[in-house]
Design a protein around this motif. Sequence first.
Motif, PDB file in Angstrom:
ATOM      1  N   GLY A 137       5.790  -3.006  -3.613  1.00 50.23           N
ATOM      2  CA  GLY A 137       5.873  -1.821  -4.292  1.00 50.23           C
ATOM      3  C   GLY A 137       5.120  -0.710  -3.408  1.00 50.23           C
ATOM      4  N   CYS A 138       5.721   0.546  -3.028  1.00 48.19           N
ATOM      5  CA  CYS A 138       5.121   1.357  -2.442  1.00 48.19           C
ATOM      6  C   CYS A 138       4.420   2.469  -2.855  1.00 48.19           C
ATOM      7  CB  CYS A 138       6.264   1.803  -1.230  1.00 48.19           C
ATOM      8  SG  CYS A 138       6.831   0.583  -0.387  1.00 48.19           S
ATOM      9  N   MET A 139       4.055   2.461  -4.438  1.00 46.76           N
ATOM     10  CA  MET A 139       3.613   3.610  -4.879  1.00 46.76           C
ATOM     11  C   MET A 139       2.155   3.800  -4.474  1.00 46.76           C
ATOM     12  SD  MET A 139       2.699   4.087  -9.009  1.00 46.76           S
ATOM     13  CE  MET A 139       1.263   2.878  -8.978  1.00 46.76           C
ATOM     14  N   ASN A 140       1.483   2.910  -3.841  1.00 48.20           N
ATOM     15  CA  ASN A 140       0.143   3.219  -3.472  1.00 48.20           C
ATOM     16  C   ASN A 140      -0.007   3.964  -1.986  1.00 48.20           C
ATOM     17  OD1 ASN A 140      -1.417   1.812  -5.535  1.00 48.20           O
ATOM     18  ND2 ASN A 140      -1.194   0.022  -4.686  1.00 48.20           N
ATOM     19  N   PHE A 141       1.209   4.042  -1.429  1.00 43.53           N
ATOM     20  CA  PHE A 141       1.013   4.631  -0.154  1.00 43.53           C
ATOM     21  C   PHE A 141       1.443   6.423  -0.227  1.00 43.53           C
ATOM     22  CE2 PHE A 141       3.203   0.554   1.263  1.00 43.53           C
ATOM     23  CZ  PHE A 141       2.046  -0.296   1.045  1.00 43.53           C
ATOM     24  N   GLY A 142       0.648   7.016   0.125  1.00 45.04           N
ATOM     25  CA  GLY A 142       0.425   8.541   0.010  1.00 45.04           C
ATOM     26  C   GLY A 142      -0.788   9.016  -0.549  1.00 45.04           C
ATOM     27  N   THR A 143      -0.926  10.263  -0.751  1.00 40.76           N
ATOM     28  CA  THR A 143      -2.153  10.810  -1.135  1.00 40.76           C
ATOM     29  C   THR A 143      -2.060  11.821  -2.717  1.00 40.76           C
ATOM     30  OG1 THR A 143      -1.365  12.939  -0.026  1.00 40.76           O
ATOM     31  CG2 THR A 143      -2.499  11.479   1.184  1.00 40.76           C
ATOM     32  N   GLY A 144      -1.146  11.041  -3.357  1.00 42.85           N
ATOM     33  CA  GLY A 144      -1.150  11.342  -4.779  1.00 42.85           C
ATOM     34  C   GLY A 144      -2.287  11.459  -5.690  1.00 42.85           C
ATOM     35  N   GLN A 145      -3.249  10.322  -5.550  1.00 45.44           N
ATOM     36  CA  GLN A 145      -4.324   9.954  -6.133  1.00 45.44           C
ATOM     37  C   GLN A 145      -5.391   9.453  -5.367  1.00 45.44           C
ATOM     38  OE1 GLN A 145      -4.595  10.428  -9.457  1.00 45.44           O
ATOM     39  NE2 GLN A 145      -2.357  10.929  -9.788  1.00 45.44           N
ATOM     40  N   PHE A 188      12.416  -3.634  -0.922  1.00 44.96           N
ATOM     41  CA  PHE A 188      10.980  -2.544  -1.040  1.00 44.96           C
ATOM     42  C   PHE A 188      11.510  -1.415  -2.222  1.00 44.96           C
ATOM     43  CE2 PHE A 188      11.325  -4.463   3.296  1.00 44.96           C
ATOM     44  CZ  PHE A 188       9.857  -4.548   3.679  1.00 44.96           C
ATOM     45  N   ASP A 189      10.276  -1.111  -2.959  1.00 42.34           N
ATOM     46  CA  ASP A 189      10.676  -0.057  -4.179  1.00 42.34           C
ATOM     47  C   ASP A 189       9.577   0.963  -3.983  1.00 42.34           C
ATOM     48  OD1 ASP A 189      11.539   0.222  -6.820  1.00 42.34           O
ATOM     49  OD2 ASP A 189       9.435   0.301  -7.225  1.00 42.34           O
ATOM     50  N   THR A 190      10.294   1.962  -4.127  1.00 50.46           N
ATOM     51  CA  THR A 190       9.557   3.381  -4.155  1.00 50.46           C
ATOM     52  C   THR A 190       9.927   4.318  -5.246  1.00 50.46           C
ATOM     53  OG1 THR A 190       8.465   5.115  -2.697  1.00 50.46           O
ATOM     54  CG2 THR A 190      10.688   4.435  -2.198  1.00 50.46           C
ATOM     55  N   ALA A 191       9.672   5.646  -5.119  1.00 50.29           N
ATOM     56  CA  ALA A 191      10.248   6.744  -6.034  1.00 50.29           C
ATOM     57  C   ALA A 191       9.988   7.987  -5.337  1.00 50.29           C
ATOM     58  CB  ALA A 191       9.581   6.543  -7.605  1.00 50.29           C
TER      59      ALA A 191
END
Length: 327
Positions: free
Chosen positions: A19-27, A52-55
């Motif tokens: 899961g790739c939700m943790n990759f980025g600067t959103g939180q 690989f899962d993202t949104a």
Amino acid sequence: MEYTRLGETGLEVSRLCLGCMNFGTGQPWMVHDREQSRAVIDRALELGINFFDTANVYSHGESEEILGSALADADRSRAELVVATKVYGRMHEGPNGEGLSRKHVLEQADASLERLGTDYIDLYQIHRWDDGTPIEETLSALDRLVDDGRVRYVGASTMPAWKLMKALSRADVGNHERFVSMQCEYNLVDRHEEANALPLCADQDIGVVPWSPLAGGFLTGKYERDEDPDSGRAATDEFMAKRFTDENWAVLERVRDIADAHDATPAQVALAWLLHNDIVDAPIVGPRTIEHLEDDAGALAVDLSDGELERLADPITPVWNPAIGDV
């Protein structure tokens, strides 16, 4: 790495999905360093993970960009990889900025393809149900994407079972593409889907791809019953605060005991419990470091007995709460 088929399709996916939700600067708690994110993706590929899962809404497209860039530089053939993303959430202010209208679905598919740097999405999922759009309109838009070759399979995420069955029925009647998978919150302490979508998925041969398989980190054992979390996500997030119940602490105690008996970590035991469940295809793990990822991958080697599986499940009585669908 072990592989399985997604639902009743012929699509081969690794037993763990990154899961790739943790990759980025959103939180604040996400991985803001893109090189660190890429290192985790690279290690996942080395371990044999191909799913690989993202949104689109994850850090407003950053996650898709990071994943796409990493996969473009990978040694693995694109034909081996399964890239999943989602559509529904708000991507711009004003009219038509969110939802599952034909307009939004088609425009966001193109935007995701550009950010991912790929010609097609293997699994395109509706992130939530859209009460404001007829499901036939959404299914027709997804058909268009499949017919054009921009999407290979379609899936769904987080909804009451009756809505999923409505979508499957309308797909069958209208000869639309059928959802092949369901993403739902499922782990040892969040068992509500056993009273909602999971029986339907079993009946309809829908692949199950659980999100939050470690209950937001609760099942890693990093929290203690008598200590209030004073920093990080658990200190401020209602999503985490709901974990700290007597029943959940009882589960965690058993997880720790069984982990000690297997010379494993609590996270490995929690993931192994899911992997032993025939309904589960690939839990979505969301490690922020290579160490966490390697620990997660160790779950594949943990063999739990029937008695241990029952002991882990015993403290929780699954009950469906419709409000959970809004999480």
